[in-house]
Design an enzyme around this catalytic site. Structure first.
Site, PDB file in Angstrom:
ATOM      1  N   CYS A 118      53.382 -24.777  47.129  1.00 54.59           N
ATOM      2  CA  CYS A 118      52.244 -23.878  47.339  1.00 54.59           C
ATOM      3  C   CYS A 118      52.538 -22.720  48.287  1.00 54.59           C
ATOM      4  O   CYS A 118      53.650 -22.532  48.733  1.00 54.59           O
ATOM      5  CB  CYS A 118      51.022 -24.686  47.744  1.00 54.59           C
ATOM      6  SG  CYS A 118      50.331 -25.587  46.320  1.00 54.59           S
ATOM      7  N   CYS A 163      47.793 -23.946  41.678  1.00 55.36           N
ATOM      8  CA  CYS A 163      46.693 -23.389  40.878  1.00 55.36           C
ATOM      9  C   CYS A 163      47.213 -22.596  39.684  1.00 55.36           C
ATOM     10  O   CYS A 163      48.206 -21.881  39.777  1.00 55.36           O
ATOM     11  CB  CYS A 163      45.797 -22.524  41.748  1.00 55.36           C
ATOM     12  SG  CYS A 163      44.908 -23.475  42.994  1.00 55.36           S
ATOM     13  N   GLU A 189      43.321 -14.299  54.160  1.00 50.18           N
ATOM     14  CA  GLU A 189      43.133 -13.851  52.781  1.00 50.18           C
ATOM     15  C   GLU A 189      41.663 -13.523  52.552  1.00 50.18           C
ATOM     16  O   GLU A 189      40.775 -14.199  53.078  1.00 50.18           O
ATOM     17  CB  GLU A 189      43.569 -14.940  51.802  1.00 50.18           C
ATOM     18  CG  GLU A 189      45.063 -15.157  51.782  1.00 50.18           C
ATOM     19  CD  GLU A 189      45.505 -16.157  50.737  1.00 50.18           C
ATOM     20  OE1 GLU A 189      46.703 -16.181  50.438  1.00 50.18           O
ATOM     21  OE2 GLU A 189      44.657 -16.906  50.217  1.00 50.18           O
ATOM     22  N   SER A 220      44.293 -13.288  48.463  1.00 46.35           N
ATOM     23  CA  SER A 220      44.790 -14.433  47.713  1.00 46.35           C
ATOM     24  C   SER A 220      45.466 -13.939  46.445  1.00 46.35           C
ATOM     25  O   SER A 220      45.136 -12.872  45.913  1.00 46.35           O
ATOM     26  CB  SER A 220      43.622 -15.351  47.353  1.00 46.35           C
ATOM     27  OG  SER A 220      43.950 -16.198  46.285  1.00 46.35           O
TER      28      SER A 220
END
Length: 616
Positions: A122, A195, A491, A517
């Site tokens: 991540c 994600c 972010e 982000s």
């Protein structure tokens, strides 16, 4: 001939104590002549991208041992940016990158490890491990946990693909019913993995592939798919080969600084622009280049952004395609193949497999390869079953997506845009540059002028957006959220998501010295440098000032006279110790974050620590 670093602790009578301790970890006499290879894992139950990594370190370790090495595993921390988003937790995300890099250095140097396999996934974990790898410059292979499957749900009798950002937007949209919002929330993140869109985590895992530090398929092969297991098995075997090549054959081509050369950094950035990757990758590549002692700057990125087209469009820039679709179209190697045919890549680079770029493309580009096993690997697809288990399914697409005219990955002739997916803008309040993800900007607002609405925290901006104080045509300015000013360079996914929720996504702009982000799209301009806390002119903007944005011509301009800006700067400096600090913000900042802020540079330097303050 370099000596194994580990010999420092395993050889000589004076190291009897160290050997006694090594024996207590399970080592035997036969192990003391073998390379000690660190398996740098990042398993945690806090992060869906890492929740499945617990047993994968053991998988790699078994292969290392079988190939003649000694494997020793340790873990780093891992922050989930999505869970840390929208509250004080986000202050810790970017600083965690430095902690991860330092912790890897500490563990590897303290125990004199000879090489590493980095198991990351991540947002800050891959960059942190990358920085450490280039700092240490010992043999390394990256193998990440892999992308999450895209969420899917039925709305208005249509099956649609979803991700985390959809859940955020719908959750804040007053027009969306509670039941629909709940349905989207429950469907958005169905499996383990990073994600599912081209957000920061997946962007960085794609870039390690382009840098040559991971194997083909690493950036796009789903976390849940059985084929991904082979990447871990191969990494364990291959790292022993690389380690022996360097230490026993004095072959420096096995070292990460010789693989991730400046030419490789240029290729990675070219890929990033072509695939419309996260703007955070700019921060991380700049930081990694400094660790590698490579002269790679915003100027290099600007030059590349002016000539590289956009050949791939993925969520959040479109909901049609997610990482599973990129993989079906050939993954990172598929995009690199099109860039190579367009003459946009440096070909004299090698990867951890020892293959040159032409050799890699010949073997792994789905448009060129004759290898059915490679084609089969790129047909690995989603199962649509909720799970937190790695390698839990073996579903395959019926066919590859090799349509370079209308598919996920395009050829130069059929590019989504002749202008790339990222751009560097310069102007009178961004003298050192700022970044915009052009892949996510609607064509109608590539040029935009509007009055500023200035906020000195993300929280105040969110309150104003949801409270109806931001209207069509406004330019939202969020400052004092840079690396030093935040601190931690938060972010701004919630402000951009809420602009969409309020129907303002295509009629407003957002500018910040913070960052965005990887899930952000819209006219969102970040990394304004110098930041406000460093005396940057973004700190001089006032409500109502007109700001002109011109992406095609790479410009951003505060339409205020030089004389007026000079007067404002003089007034700001007159505040003394309070100069270049927020006027109306109360924020509790821990000692750990203050320590980070004291050394942080602006985004154009990668938000790394200022070595000059440490005498280095």
């Amino acid at each position: 001939m370099p000596k194994y670093r580990s010999a420092t602790t395993t050889h000589g009578r004076n190291m009897a104590g160290a050997r006694a301790l090594w024996r207590a970890t399970g080592m035997t006499d036969a192990d003391f002549g073998k390379p000690i290879i660190a398996v740098v894992n990042s398993f945690t139950q806090f992060v869906p991208g890492h929740v499945h990594l617990r047993d994968l370190g053991k998988l790699v370790a078994e292969q290392i041992e079988a190939a003649g090495g000694v494997a020793k595993e340790f873990n780093t921390i891992a922050v989930d940016d999505g869970i840390a988003m929208g509250h004080g937790g986000m202050l810790y995300s970017l600083p965690s990158r430095e902690l991860i890099a330092d912790s890897v250095e500490y563990m590897v140097n303290a125990h004199c490890a000879d090489a590493m396999v980095c198991i990351s996934n991540c947002d800050k974990i891959t960059p942190g491990m990358l920085m450490a790898s280039l700092r240490l410059n010992i043999p390394v292979i990256f193998v990440s946990g892999g992308p999450m499957e895209a969420g899917k749900t039925k709305l208005s009798d249509q099956i649609i693909k979803l991700d985390l950002v959809d859940a955020m937007i719908q959750g804040a949209d007053p027009k969306v019913s509670d039941s629909q919002s709940d349905q989207v929330e429950r469907s958005a993140c169905p499996t383990c993995g990073s994600c599912s869109g081209m957000f920061t985590a997946n962007s960085m895992n794609c870039l390690t592939e382009a840098l040559g530090l991971s194997q083909p398929g690493n950036g796009s092969l789903l976390a849940t798919h059985a084929d991904r297991k082979q990447l871990f098995l191969n990494a364990g075997k291959r790292i022993v080969e690389l380690t022996k090549r360097y230490y026993e054959q004095n072959d420096e081509s096995a070292l990460p600084r010789n693989i991730a050369s400046k030419a490789a950094f240029e290729n990675a950035m070219t890929l990033d622009i072509a695939m419309g990757g996260s703007t955070n990758t700019v921060l991380h590549l700049l930081a990694a280049a400094q660790e590698a002692e490579i002269d790679f700057t915003m100027s290099d990125i600007d030059k590349l952004s002016r000539k590289v087209p956009q050949l791939c469009k993925v969520a959040p820039s479109t909901q049609k395609y997610h990482m599973e679709d990129v993989h079906r179209a050939g993954g990172v190697i598929g995009i690199l193949g099109e860039l190579d045919r367009a003459g946009l890549l440096n070909r004299d680079v090698k990867n951890v497999l020892g293959l040159t770029l032409p050799q890699t493309l010949e073997q792994y580009d789905v448009m060129l390869t004759q290898d059915d096993a490679v084609k089969n690997m790129f047909r690995a697809g989603p199962a649509g079953i909720r799970t937190t288990q790695a390698f839990s399914q073996d579903c395959r697409w019926d066919s590859l997506d090799d349509d370079r005219a209308n598919g996920c990955i395009r050829s130069l002739e059929h590019a989504y845009s002749k202008d790339g997916g990222l751009a560097v803008l310069y102007g009178n309040f961004a003298e050192n540059g700022c970044i915009v993800k052009t892949a996510g900007v609607d064509d109608s607002i590539l040029k935009f002028t509007g009055p500023a609405k200035v906020y000195e925290s993300q929280d105040d901006a969110v309150e104003a957006i949801l409270g109806g104080k931001v209207v069509a045509g406004d330019v939202v300015v969020i400052r004092y959220e840079g690396p030093k000013g935040g601190p931690g360079m938060q972010e701004m996914l919630y402000p951009t998501s809420f602009l969409k929720s309020m129907g303002l996504g295509k009629v407003c702009a957002l500018i910040t010295d913070g960052r965005f982000s990887g899930g952000t799209s819209g006219l969102s301009i970040g990394h304004v440098s110098p930041e406000a806390a460093s005396g940057g002119s973004i700190g001089l903007i006032e409500d109502g000032d007109l700001i002109a944005i011109d992406i095609p011509n790479r410009g951003i301009q505060l339409q205020v006279s030089d004389a007026e800006l000079a007067a404002r700067r003089e007034a700001q400096e007159a505040r003394g110790d309070k100069a270049w600090t927020p006027k109306n913000r109360e924020r509790q900042v821990s000692f750990a974050l203050r320590a980070y802020a004291s050394l942080a540079t602006s985004a154009d330097k990668g938000a790394v620590r200022d070595k000059s303050k440490l005498g280095g």
